[in-house]
Design a protein around this motif. Structure first.
Motif, PDB file in Angstrom:
ATOM      1  N   VAL A  57      25.712   6.481 -13.277  1.00 42.87           N
ATOM      2  CA  VAL A  57      26.446   5.867 -12.152  1.00 42.87           C
ATOM      3  C   VAL A  57      27.707   6.666 -11.846  1.00 42.87           C
ATOM      4  O   VAL A  57      28.021   6.935 -10.669  1.00 42.87           O
ATOM      5  CB  VAL A  57      26.799   4.401 -12.479  1.00 42.87           C
ATOM      6  N   SER A  58      28.431   7.080 -12.889  1.00 41.94           N
ATOM      7  CA  SER A  58      29.653   7.878 -12.680  1.00 41.94           C
ATOM      8  C   SER A  58      29.339   9.190 -11.981  1.00 41.94           C
ATOM      9  O   SER A  58      30.036   9.599 -11.036  1.00 41.94           O
ATOM     10  CB  SER A  58      30.328   8.162 -14.035  1.00 41.94           C
ATOM     11  N   ILE A  59      28.279   9.853 -12.461  1.00 39.51           N
ATOM     12  CA  ILE A  59      27.897  11.146 -11.864  1.00 39.51           C
ATOM     13  C   ILE A  59      27.468  10.963 -10.411  1.00 39.51           C
ATOM     14  O   ILE A  59      27.914  11.693  -9.522  1.00 39.51           O
ATOM     15  CB  ILE A  59      26.750  11.797 -12.681  1.00 39.51           C
ATOM     16  N   ALA A  60      26.617   9.965 -10.178  1.00 35.70           N
ATOM     17  CA  ALA A  60      26.097   9.726  -8.820  1.00 35.70           C
ATOM     18  C   ALA A  60      27.217   9.386  -7.846  1.00 35.70           C
ATOM     19  O   ALA A  60      27.257   9.875  -6.714  1.00 35.70           O
ATOM     20  CB  ALA A  60      25.052   8.613  -8.846  1.00 35.70           C
ATOM     21  N   LEU A  65      30.820  11.014  -3.375  1.00 31.46           N
ATOM     22  CA  LEU A  65      32.141  11.165  -2.760  1.00 31.46           C
ATOM     23  C   LEU A  65      32.472  12.628  -2.477  1.00 31.46           C
ATOM     24  O   LEU A  65      33.107  12.947  -1.460  1.00 31.46           O
ATOM     25  CB  LEU A  65      33.207  10.551  -3.663  1.00 31.46           C
ATOM     26  N   ALA A  66      32.017  13.525  -3.340  1.00 33.27           N
ATOM     27  CA  ALA A  66      32.244  14.960  -3.112  1.00 33.27           C
ATOM     28  C   ALA A  66      31.581  15.407  -1.817  1.00 33.27           C
ATOM     29  O   ALA A  66      32.172  16.157  -1.030  1.00 33.27           O
ATOM     30  CB  ALA A  66      31.704  15.767  -4.288  1.00 33.27           C
ATOM     31  N   THR A  67      30.367  14.927  -1.582  1.00 32.32           N
ATOM     32  CA  THR A  67      29.670  15.305  -0.336  1.00 32.32           C
ATOM     33  C   THR A  67      30.323  14.670   0.881  1.00 32.32           C
ATOM     34  O   THR A  67      30.358  15.268   1.955  1.00 32.32           O
ATOM     35  CB  THR A  67      28.189  14.890  -0.400  1.00 32.32           C
ATOM     36  N   GLN A  68      30.863  13.447   0.708  1.00 33.74           N
ATOM     37  CA  GLN A  68      31.500  12.748   1.830  1.00 33.74           C
ATOM     38  C   GLN A  68      32.740  13.492   2.322  1.00 33.74           C
ATOM     39  O   GLN A  68      33.025  13.529   3.516  1.00 33.74           O
ATOM     40  CB  GLN A  68      31.902  11.324   1.408  1.00 33.74           C
ATOM     41  N   PHE A  69      33.502  14.085   1.380  1.00 37.46           N
ATOM     42  CA  PHE A  69      34.787  14.690   1.733  1.00 37.46           C
ATOM     43  C   PHE A  69      34.732  16.214   1.843  1.00 37.46           C
ATOM     44  O   PHE A  69      35.774  16.862   1.933  1.00 37.46           O
ATOM     45  CB  PHE A  69      35.854  14.301   0.698  1.00 37.46           C
ATOM     46  N   GLU A  70      33.530  16.773   1.849  1.00 35.34           N
ATOM     47  CA  GLU A  70      33.390  18.240   1.884  1.00 35.34           C
ATOM     48  C   GLU A  70      34.123  18.862   3.071  1.00 35.34           C
ATOM     49  O   GLU A  70      34.790  19.891   2.941  1.00 35.34           O
ATOM     50  CB  GLU A  70      31.912  18.634   1.941  1.00 35.34           C
ATOM     51  N   ILE A  71      34.038  18.239   4.223  1.00 36.92           N
ATOM     52  CA  ILE A  71      34.647  18.800   5.443  1.00 36.92           C
ATOM     53  C   ILE A  71      36.067  18.274   5.650  1.00 36.92           C
ATOM     54  O   ILE A  71      36.992  19.049   5.861  1.00 36.92           O
ATOM     55  CB  ILE A  71      33.786  18.455   6.677  1.00 36.92           C
ATOM     56  N   ALA A  84      32.097  14.948 -11.765  1.00 32.96           N
ATOM     57  CA  ALA A  84      30.649  14.791 -11.927  1.00 32.96           C
ATOM     58  C   ALA A  84      30.086  15.835 -12.889  1.00 32.96           C
ATOM     59  O   ALA A  84      29.258  15.528 -13.755  1.00 32.96           O
ATOM     60  CB  ALA A  84      29.965  14.894 -10.560  1.00 32.96           C
ATOM     61  N   ILE A  85      30.525  17.099 -12.739  1.00 35.56           N
ATOM     62  CA  ILE A  85      30.040  18.182 -13.607  1.00 35.56           C
ATOM     63  C   ILE A  85      30.452  17.935 -15.061  1.00 35.56           C
ATOM     64  O   ILE A  85      29.637  18.079 -15.990  1.00 35.56           O
ATOM     65  CB  ILE A  85      30.570  19.547 -13.115  1.00 35.56           C
ATOM     66  N   LYS A  94      20.318  17.400 -17.264  1.00 32.48           N
ATOM     67  CA  LYS A  94      19.496  16.379 -16.605  1.00 32.48           C
ATOM     68  C   LYS A  94      20.320  15.743 -15.485  1.00 32.48           C
ATOM     69  O   LYS A  94      21.444  16.166 -15.208  1.00 32.48           O
ATOM     70  CB  LYS A  94      19.028  15.336 -17.611  1.00 32.48           C
ATOM     71  N   TYR A  95      19.761  14.755 -14.845  1.00 36.62           N
ATOM     72  CA  TYR A  95      20.383  14.126 -13.684  1.00 36.62           C
ATOM     73  C   TYR A  95      20.550  15.160 -12.544  1.00 36.62           C
ATOM     74  O   TYR A  95      19.585  15.707 -12.063  1.00 36.62           O
ATOM     75  CB  TYR A  95      21.724  13.473 -14.031  1.00 36.62           C
ATOM     76  N   PHE A  96      21.804  15.449 -12.184  1.00 42.46           N
ATOM     77  CA  PHE A  96      22.062  16.282 -10.996  1.00 42.46           C
ATOM     78  C   PHE A  96      22.646  17.652 -11.317  1.00 42.46           C
ATOM     79  O   PHE A  96      23.112  18.339 -10.416  1.00 42.46           O
ATOM     80  CB  PHE A  96      23.048  15.564 -10.054  1.00 42.46           C
ATOM     81  N   LEU A  97      22.695  18.049 -12.582  1.00 43.75           N
ATOM     82  CA  LEU A  97      23.505  19.206 -12.976  1.00 43.75           C
ATOM     83  C   LEU A  97      23.298  20.462 -12.126  1.00 43.75           C
ATOM     84  O   LEU A  97      24.286  21.027 -11.632  1.00 43.75           O
ATOM     85  CB  LEU A  97      23.293  19.532 -14.461  1.00 43.75           C
TER      86      LEU A  97
END
Length: 522
Positions: A57-60, A65-71, A84-85, A94-97
């Motif tokens: 949940v923390s990673i997701a 939020l990282a993708t939301q604020f990219e721009i 997240a990393i 595993k997960y999204f690494l």
């Protein structure tokens, strides 16, 4: 998805286990995936509720939020992707690494830190599954190429991009997603050859990309491929497939959903009309472009309003929680203020860009107007010269005819005269008359297209005029006298006066008004 959320809430009510309330919140976040402004407060709420208990949940949440604020806020985006990393690395690969590495590489690339971007793209490459995630592996090689391009190493950029293309094309079965990415990479490759001024190679690759995307109804890819091809034509001056490309843009126009994409497409068509002196369509497309810019401005305002409303709603909600930690409230409030400021600044930048585009458009229209005015002035001067020559020829013709008649009278009155000399003189004058007629015809024929266009316009405006009256209006426009017109047409001077009076009556001019001046305004 709503039913899943309710099921998790019911489990929480039954067992009072925090896992179920977290899972219900997570489902709610997924449900609002298409509504960014509503999703952000939910993600923060879930992150606070989870409080590091469940790594996934923390990673997701941090990845989201990282993708939301990219721009809008790259620094906030970097903070969340680092969180997240760090969490994901503790539990292994595993997960999204690999995707997290990829995303951080993208943030570093956007920041201009190409060397470190390469480091994270390589990390992503080594963590992707070599058989199941071929498209991501190919994507990393494409990203290497982008970094090398920015670092001025075009040979390495071309090599890495070709490697990415080969990874996908060497497969026995290539799905549509892989095909799309192959042609996307060919577009990148074309940009590198364009920098090397290998325009033919770049054009070939972009035409492949354009044909594929247009055929497969990939409208955005087709749009940007067309844009790049037209930019090459601007450089080389060769416009082999320009007409086909413009027609394809007209076809995909209705399929574009993004207003920014519609603006790009409309600008390409507008520039095409401008190059081809199609001022009628240029004016219409310019007005359409202005409307699209206004629509984009309004969209930006609406998005800003939604974001502010969502933030206000969340802040009020947080303030009303008596047990909320004051320090966290202040941090969240500070964050939202920074976010609102970033969005507001972005909105101001967008408005300024739109204003600049409008000013550029007005400047181009001014140039077109001045160019058109100059062309009209030159054309008017040319017409004056033609009229002057026509008058001169008519006067010479009149004088020659008078001399011809005088010689005939002389033959008739004089008895003791050598007829051979008189005939030679008459023959000479006849030849002069023929040459003058020839010059008159050349002047008239040279203006035949202009005269036809003039008569078409006049007929459209005054359909009551007969074909003969329209033809005579060409002479009236040139301010030829009745006698001069009679020398060119088989009419008496009196008949021409009658025609002139009829024309003035039909088009609504008084006796005092000058017909020639009026016709020159058509």
């Amino acid at each position: 998805m709503i039913s899943n959320k309710n099921e998790e809430l019911q489990k929480y009510n039954d067992d009072k286990k925090q896992l179920y309330i977290i899972s219900s919140k997570y489902i709610n976040v997924l449900y609002h995936a298409e509504k960014r402004n509503e999703q952000i407060p939910l993600v923060y709420d879930l992150l606070r509720l989870n409080n590091g208990k469940y790594n996934y949940v923390s990673i997701a949440c941090n990845y989201n939020l990282a993708t939301q604020f990219e721009i809008s806020s790259p620094e906030w985006s970097m903070t969340h992707i680092n969180e997240a990393i760090e969490t994901n690395e503790k539990v292994g690969n595993k997960y999204f690494l690999p995707h997290l590495y990829h995303f951080k590489g993208r943030l570093l690339y956007n920041k201009g830190d190409y060397q470190n971007a390469l480091v994270f793209f390589k990390k992503a490459l080594h963590t992707y599954h070599k058989k199941k995630e071929l498209i991501y592996i190919a994507s990393m090689h494409n990203n290497f190429g982008m970094c090398y391009d920015k670092m001025g190493k075009l040979d390495l950029a071309i090599k890495e991009t070709n490697t990415g293309i080969q990874i996908l094309t060497q497969q026995k079965k290539i799905n549509n997603e892989q095909k799309v990415f192959i042609y996307y990479m060919k577009g990148s490759l074309a940009q590198y050859y364009l920098q090397l001024k290998k325009y033919d190679t770049a054009e070939k690759l972009l035409l492949e990309k354009w044909r594929f995307s247009f055929k497969n109804d990939n409208t955005r890819m087709a749009l940007f491929a067309a844009k790049d091809i037209l930019s090459i034509y601007d450089i080389t001056g060769k416009r082999t497939d320009e007409d086909k490309i413009i027609e394809s843009l007209k076809i995909i126009e209705s399929k574009l959903k993004n207003v920014e994409d519609k603006i790009i497409l409309t600008k390409l068509i507008k520039d095409y009309y401008l190059r081809n002196d199609n001022y009628k369509h240029f004016k219409g497309i310019s007005m359409k472009l202005a409307d699209l810019n206004d629509e984009q401005d309004q969209f930006a305002k609406n998005e800003l309003s939604k974001t502010v409303d969502a933030i206000d709603s969340y802040i009020i909600k947080e303030i009303n929680k008596d047990k909320e930690d004051e320090k966290k409230k202040n941090i969240l409030l500070f964050f939202f203020l920074v976010f609102v400021t970033a969005v507001f600044i972005g909105f101001i930048i967008i408005l300024r860009m739109k204003k600049k585009k409008k000013e550029e458009l007005r400047e181009k229209e001014k140039i077109i107007f001045e160019t058109s005015k100059e062309i009209l002035e030159k054309d008017l001067q040319l017409q004056k010269e033609k009229v002057k020559n026509l008058h001169l020829n008519l006067n010479l013709k009149t004088e020659t005819q008078k001399a011809f008649l005088e010689n005939l009278k002389k033959i008739k009155k004089t008895k003791n005269i050598e007829p051979e000399e008189i005939l030679k003189d008459l023959q000479f004058k006849i030849n002069n008359l023929i040459q003058l007629d020839k010059k008159d015809n050349e002047i008239i024929n040279e203006s035949s297209l202009e005269n036809k266009l003039f008569m078409d316009k006049l007929s459209e405006k005054f359909p009551v005029l007969t074909p003969q009256e329209l033809k005579l209006c060409v002479y009236f426009k040139l301010n030829l006298s009745g006698k001069e017109i009679a020398l060119l047409e088989k009419f008496t001077v009196g008949s021409i006066r009658v025609y002139k009076a009829k024309v003035k009556s039909k088009i609504g001019l008084t006796k005092e008004e000058d017909l020639g001046n009026f016709l020159n305004t058509i």
